[in-house]
Enzyme design. Structure first.
Site, PDB file in Angstrom:
ATOM      1  N   SER A 139       0.606  -1.189  -0.054  1.00 57.45           N
ATOM      2  CA  SER A 139      -0.172  -0.031  -0.074  1.00 57.45           C
ATOM      3  C   SER A 139       0.986   1.413  -0.042  1.00 57.45           C
ATOM      4  CB  SER A 139      -0.921  -0.011   1.319  1.00 57.45           C
ATOM      5  OG  SER A 139      -1.802   1.135   1.200  1.00 57.45           O
ATOM      6  N   ASN A 474      -7.876   8.825   6.640  1.00 58.43           N
ATOM      7  CA  ASN A 474      -6.817   8.762   5.731  1.00 58.43           C
ATOM      8  C   ASN A 474      -7.368   8.313   4.299  1.00 58.43           C
ATOM      9  OD1 ASN A 474      -7.158   5.953   5.273  1.00 58.43           O
ATOM     10  ND2 ASN A 474      -5.665   5.434   7.193  1.00 58.43           N
TER      11      ASN A 474
HETATM   12  C1  LIG Z   1      -3.212   6.433  11.232  1.00 63.36           C
HETATM   13  C2  LIG Z   1      -3.520   5.666  10.203  1.00 63.36           C
HETATM   14  O1  LIG Z   1      -3.731   6.305   8.963  1.00 63.36           O
HETATM   15  N1  LIG Z   1      -3.367   4.345  10.053  1.00 63.36           N
HETATM   16  C3  LIG Z   1      -3.370   3.634   9.148  1.00 63.36           C
HETATM   17  C4  LIG Z   1      -2.293   2.388   8.848  1.00 63.36           C
HETATM   18  O2  LIG Z   1      -2.335   1.494   9.972  1.00 63.36           O
HETATM   19  P1  LIG Z   1      -1.498   1.805  11.237  1.00 63.36           P
HETATM   20  O3  LIG Z   1      -1.759   0.377  12.234  1.00 63.36           O
HETATM   21  O4  LIG Z   1      -1.815   3.031  11.804  1.00 63.36           O
HETATM   22  O5  LIG Z   1      -0.138   1.606  10.792  1.00 63.36           O
HETATM   23  O6  LIG Z   1      -2.350   1.559   7.815  1.00 63.36           O
HETATM   24  C5  LIG Z   1      -3.732   0.826   7.642  1.00 63.36           C
HETATM   25  C6  LIG Z   1      -3.680   0.075   6.371  1.00 63.36           C
HETATM   26  O7  LIG Z   1      -3.506   0.731   5.350  1.00 63.36           O
HETATM   27  C7  LIG Z   1      -4.853   1.882   7.809  1.00 63.36           C
HETATM   28  O8  LIG Z   1      -6.045   0.904   7.738  1.00 63.36           O
HETATM   29  C8  LIG Z   1      -4.771   2.674   9.176  1.00 63.36           C
HETATM   30  O9  LIG Z   1      -5.777   3.605   9.049  1.00 63.36           O
HETATM   31 MG   LIG Z   2      -3.682   1.349   0.587  1.00 64.44          MG
END
Ligand SMILES: CC(=O)N[C@H]1[C@@H](OP(=O)(O)O)O[C@H](CO)[C@@H](O)[C@@H]1O
Ligand SMILES: [Mg+2]
Length: 637
Positions: A139, A474
């Protein structure tokens, strides 16, 4: 069953709950709204399914009818699985976790994990007797990273019960221990080898490490007897999820069908819109130098000029994926992506998508009250959700008005005679801007549910409504329609009393086709935003005024071991280090409209800090102070 007699070895290590099917869309109804036109998008599929669809040479148990022979075959299959696994030894000392959105790390360390996830996906296919999906992507992460995610039969994320298995087999040690772990899963899930055949659809994004990881995944899938891999080439993550869902519903599930479905629904919605609906000027799309560039081009072609788009950051000249571009960068850093100019592009409607095209955030540049130079105005997932929610609430209100029914007050649940109360709700995470939550609750009268980060959590809650919308700030989100509600609309829409009622029912039906029902999708999200702006006759600036974001700031803090922080209350409070939470509380109290929380990321090796306050300066200060507290009290490095 046949394996079970033999697979009774080793301690009962599995603590996972028994399998519970979360396949919510069973049935074979066609998913297209309008007839699928013969496709002109063959060129949009980069490799044919047959190119990867080599069947395993493993012996099928089906043809065997004596128990001695079965045992012989079992031994063969196991030793073949062991041999195949031995080709992909796990990197020493590395621990893998399925995390927020699948396994992710440096692409060069992932071959064993990807092979093993291939095996798991094959087992899942045998268990559910449905098609499963695998996508190789990291991603928004840096180019050197890669990852793997499993799509369940309904096109959604892998059921959380099986994430436990994913972790176990990824970390099982050498090939012998891995095979033992597989045996345990087979036993626990009572997987039938003899009678079922399975299929796993396999796709990847544009990362350099993708092709060799696809090979590893294919070997894993086909190391399980009776299961085949169908290569789908380079796809966006949501396309793969969509195809899994479509295939399991009895459709072809091809890429051309995907584009046909989206463009037909968009066309229908334009036809059903207010007369004189015109385009809002070209949309500029930042494709994050990733897979989105090719796919937005295909989308444009399928729209045949219905919505003008200018594509930037295609990566076609070797520009680096996600580097200073894309939805994650723009949303987190709040700065313009590369190849956008604050003055030259001033006022233009722009959108950034991420590296696998499952997120979108809109933005424009324009004067701010306090600064002379143009600044970035971000319309994030929260504002996109607000736009979608207001539109859908309007349609439901139109139906209710013509039927003379009532809207229940305690939450937005309009009663439609013949259907009953339509449960309509929205789902956010703690990262949602406080102003958006207030708008949804107070202006739209909606029920807002908070879940932990990660689409799997939001999706599950949204699926409990007749119409449930979820979005992460996001830009990852979608609108889910309950199947029975869509059927009701199809059957009864035309019988509603007035033309507005009929139109509203048809619009909702078309929205259920336009918006990816499997998972958040930047391409279908863009079409939905574009459509609503056209219906409303709004510019991006007018849309922006529906509410004003509270100033916020996000930071990342590097700590020795991020797992020392565990959280509670939808991740808004630290549980494991009480003095850290106490210190955060004391800090937040000093700020007007202050709110802050910290949590370990599930996709990066960092602790994330989020802060909101009355002014940007205050939000920046609060984030910095809380970041320092994390550094001091949670082992900052
Ligand atoms: C604050 C933030 O944007 N966190 C993102 C990010 O996860 P984290 O666990 O925060 O790294 O990546 C995920 C997958 O794409 C998404 O679902 C999530 O919202
Ligand atoms: Mg993505």
């Amino acid at each position: 069953m046949l394996m079970n007699s033999k697979f009774l070895s080793s301690a009962a290590f599995l603590t996972a709950k028994p399998f519970a099917s979360n396949f919510r869309h069973a049935g074979s109804s066609q998913i297209t709204l309008a007839a699928v036109r013969l496709s002109v998008f063959a060129s949009c599929s980069s490799w044919s399914s047959s190119s990867l669809s080599r069947n395993s040479s493993l012996p099928p148990l089906k043809s065997v009818d004596t128990s001695l022979a079965v045992l012989e075959m079992d031994r063969d299959r196991l030793s073949l699985l062991r041999d195949a696994a031995a080709e992909f030894p796990p990197p020493p000392g590395k621990k893998f976790s399925y995390g927020t959105a699948g396994f992710r790390t440096d692409g060069s360390l992932l071959h064993s994990t990807v092979f093993r996830t291939g095996v798991l996906a094959a087992l899942r296919s045998l268990k559910t007797e449905k098609v499963i999906g695998l996508v190789i992507t990291a991603s928004h992460n840096q180019e050197a990273d890669n990852g793997i995610k499993v799509a369940d039969p309904d096109g959604g994320m892998l059921t959380m019960d099986w994430e436990v298995y994913a972790d176990i087999i990824a970390n099982a040690g050498d090939a012998n221990l891995f095979v033992k772990a597989v045996e345990e899963i087979v036993k626990k899930e009572d997987i039938q080898f003899g009678s079922a055949s399975g299929k796993v659809l396999l796709a990847r994004d544009t990362r350099r490490s993708g092709p060799s990881l696809v090979e590893a995944a294919r070997k894993g899938i086909e190391a399980v007897s009776g299961v085949s891999a169908e290569g789908k080439g380079v796809l966006t993550t949501p396309q793969l999820h969509w195809m899994v869902r479509a295939t399991n519903k009895g459709s072809v599930g091809s890429e051309s069908e995907y584009f046909d479905t989206l463009s037909s629904a968009f066309r229908s919605l334009l036809d059903l819109g207010p007369s004189g609906v015109s385009e809002r000027g070209p949309l500029i799309v930042d494709c994050s130098n990733g897979v989105g560039a090719e796919k937005v081009t295909c989308l444009q072609r399928s729209l045949e000029g219905l919505n003008d788009m200018e594509i930037r950051n295609t990566g076609r000249n070797g520009e680096i994926l996600n580097y200073l571009v894309g939805a994650d960068f723009v949303q987190k850093e709040k700065v313009l992506p590369q190849n956008f100019d604050a003055v030259r592009d001033e006022g233009k409607r722009c959108v950034s998508i991420d590296g696998d095209a499952d997120r979108l955030v809109y933005f424009y540049t324009g004067q701010s009250v306090t600064e002379l130079t143009p600044v970035l105005h971000l319309l994030d997932g929260d504002k996109i959700m607000a736009l979608f929610a207001a539109f859908i609430a309007d349609q439901l209100r139109s139906i209710v008005n013509v039927t003379g029914s009532a809207v229940k007050q305690e939450s937005f649940a309009p009663v439609i005679p013949g259907y009953g109360a339509v449960k309509f709700g929205v789902v956010q995470t703690a990262y949602a801007n406080g102003a958006s939550t207030r708008y949804l609750q107070q202006n739209l009268g909606l029920e807002v549910v908070l879940t932990p980060t990660g689409v799997k959590h939001l999706h599950e809650k949204a699926a409990a409504y007749d119409i449930g919308i979820y979005f992460e700030a996001n830009g990852h989100g979608t609108v889910l329609f309950r199947d029975s509600f869509v059927h009701w609309l199809k059957k009864n829409g035309d019988t509603l009393p007035a033309v507005e009622g009929k139109l509203a029912a048809k619009r909702l039906e078309a929205v259920s086709e336009l918006v990816n029902q499997a998972v958040g999708d930047a391409l279908s999200g863009i079409l939905m935003v574009e459509l609503i702006l056209r219906y409303q006759g709004w510019s991006i600036q007018q849309w922006d005024t529906i509410y004003t974001d509270l100033p916020s700031r996000q930071l990342k803090v590097k700590v020795l071991d991020r797992s020392v922080i565990t959280t509670t209350a939808a991740e808004t409070r630290v549980k494991s280090i009480p003095q850290l939470q106490e210190a955060i509380d004391n800090e937040v109290e000093k700020y007007e409209a202050g709110r802050a929380f910290v949590r370990p990321s599930g996709t990066e090796d960092v602790v994330r800090v989020y802060a909101e306050a009355a002014t940007q300066e205050l939000a920046d200060n609060l984030a910095r102070e809380v970041g320092l507290l994390v550094h001091q009290l949670a082992g900052g490095v």
